[in-house]
Design a protein around this motif. Structure first.
Motif, PDB file in Angstrom:
ATOM      1  N   PHE A 183       0.841  -1.206   0.000  1.00 57.40           N
ATOM      2  CA  PHE A 183       0.000   0.000   0.000  1.00 57.40           C
ATOM      3  C   PHE A 183       0.874   1.254   0.000  1.00 57.40           C
ATOM      4  N   CYS A 224     -10.792   3.256   2.399  1.00 52.14           N
ATOM      5  CA  CYS A 224      -9.349   3.506   2.376  1.00 52.14           C
ATOM      6  C   CYS A 224      -9.095   4.817   3.114  1.00 52.14           C
ATOM      7  N   CYS A 255      -8.078   7.435   0.158  1.00 54.70           N
ATOM      8  CA  CYS A 255      -8.951   7.863  -0.946  1.00 54.70           C
ATOM      9  C   CYS A 255     -10.422   7.552  -0.736  1.00 54.70           C
ATOM     10  N   CYS A 263      -6.004  -1.443  -1.656  1.00 58.66           N
ATOM     11  CA  CYS A 263      -6.984  -0.457  -2.111  1.00 58.66           C
ATOM     12  C   CYS A 263      -6.914  -0.418  -3.633  1.00 58.66           C
ATOM     13  N   GLU A 301      -7.959   1.664  -5.726  1.00 59.95           N
ATOM     14  CA  GLU A 301      -7.687   2.993  -6.296  1.00 59.95           C
ATOM     15  C   GLU A 301      -6.223   3.387  -6.092  1.00 59.95           C
ATOM     16  N   CYS A 302      -5.746   3.258  -4.858  1.00 64.51           N
ATOM     17  CA  CYS A 302      -4.373   3.659  -4.544  1.00 64.51           C
ATOM     18  C   CYS A 302      -3.343   2.672  -5.115  1.00 64.51           C
TER      19      CYS A 302
HETATM   20 ZN   LIG Z   1      -7.119   4.239  -1.538  1.00 67.69          ZN
END
Ligand SMILES: [Zn+2]
Length: 282
Positions: free
Chosen positions: A182, A252, A255, A274, A276-277
């Protein structure tokens, strides 16, 4: 099963308490070890260092004697002040090492063996480790190089599996595997061949930072347990300690997207990320 980083903490706690001290009492419930001890007693030897290797904890004594114990499933080393009452019954005791003011007690372990430097080097059981994230000599460059080398040999290997491989880089357990990926913005299911050198560096840098913080936070514990706090976010409240680990379905912290979880690798270890991240990269 105890985590790699938990065994690290165990080894470091034992090292702090025992290193440089002479053994005054040695007892064991392992027949083979006991008879070896009759021939070449442990008592009188000085503990030189304690080291974690994968699921093994190695205690090095003077005059080339090494006690290797495997922390399979339920095994655990406890550290007590001499005279302090044990937290587990004597019937579960497998090894006791007393050095002046401290007593290290191994409970419930099923595998222990004596080695010399030579037999240890030849052992196919005790792993040879990659660079040790917590070693003073560790560098981001050395860690990144180890990942790079492994990626060349195993381009198809998944990042999350490789981060746990102690032969590549030693020290990370399942919790920090997810946290490190992450921190670097790397989807843990990506293939090693898709990683950039910069992403590798970021993961190694996060690995070192988290592991150091984790060891420091557990440094004052007298007794080694497997429930020690792990902290990777800066927040102090317990629920906010980790970015993604065990946060499946929750937002998250960076985000707001829902954190995902999937079992990964032949050992089906839980991996959190996550979407998105840590976007997917072919
Ligand atoms: Zn995220």
């Amino acid at each position: 099963m105890p985590e790699g980083d938990t065994i690290y903490r165990t080894a470091r706690t034992l090292q702090k308490a025992l290193a440089g001290k002479a053994v005054t009492v040695f007892e064991t419930g392992f027949a083979k070890i006991a008879s070896a001890n009759d021939d070449k007693p442990v008592v009188g030897r000085v503990v030189e260092k304690v080291e974690a290797r994968g699921k093994w904890c190695l205690i090095f004594f003077s005059d080339d004697l090494i006690l290797a114990t495997h922390m399979l499933m339920s095994g655990s080393w406890h550290l007590y002040r001499t005279g302090e009452r044990w937290k587990l019954p004597r019937s579960k005791m497998r090894v006791v090492i007393t050095c002046a003011d401290f007593q290290a007690v191994l409970f419930n372990a099923q595998v222990a063996e004596f080695h010399t430097e030579r037999s240890l080097a030849r052992s196919s059981q005790v792993p040879k480790l990659g660079p040790d994230v917590l070693a003073n000599t560790f560098s981001i460059a050395a860690g990144a190089q180890a990942l790079q080398k492994y990626a060349k040999q195993h381009p198809e290997a998944e990042v999350g599996v490789v981060l746990l491989n102690q032969r590549v880089m030693a020290g990370l357990g399942n919790v920090y595997k997810s946290e490190v990926a992450f921190a670097a913005g790397v989807n843990p299911f990506r293939k090693m061949s898709t990683l950039t050198p910069r992403e590798m560096e970021k993961m190694v840098e996060a690995a070192q930072r988290y592991m150091k913080a984790n060891v420091a936070s557990g440094a004052s514990e007298g007794i080694v347990t497997y429930t020690g706090m792990r902290r990777t976010t800066r927040a102090m409240d317990q629920g906010a300690r980790l970015w993604v680990y065990r946060r499946q379905g929750q937002e998250c912290r960076r985000c707001g997207a829902a954190v995902q979880m999937r079992k990964q690798g032949t050992q089906a270890r839980s991996t959190y990320w996550c979407p998105e991240c840590q976007p997917w990269v072919e």
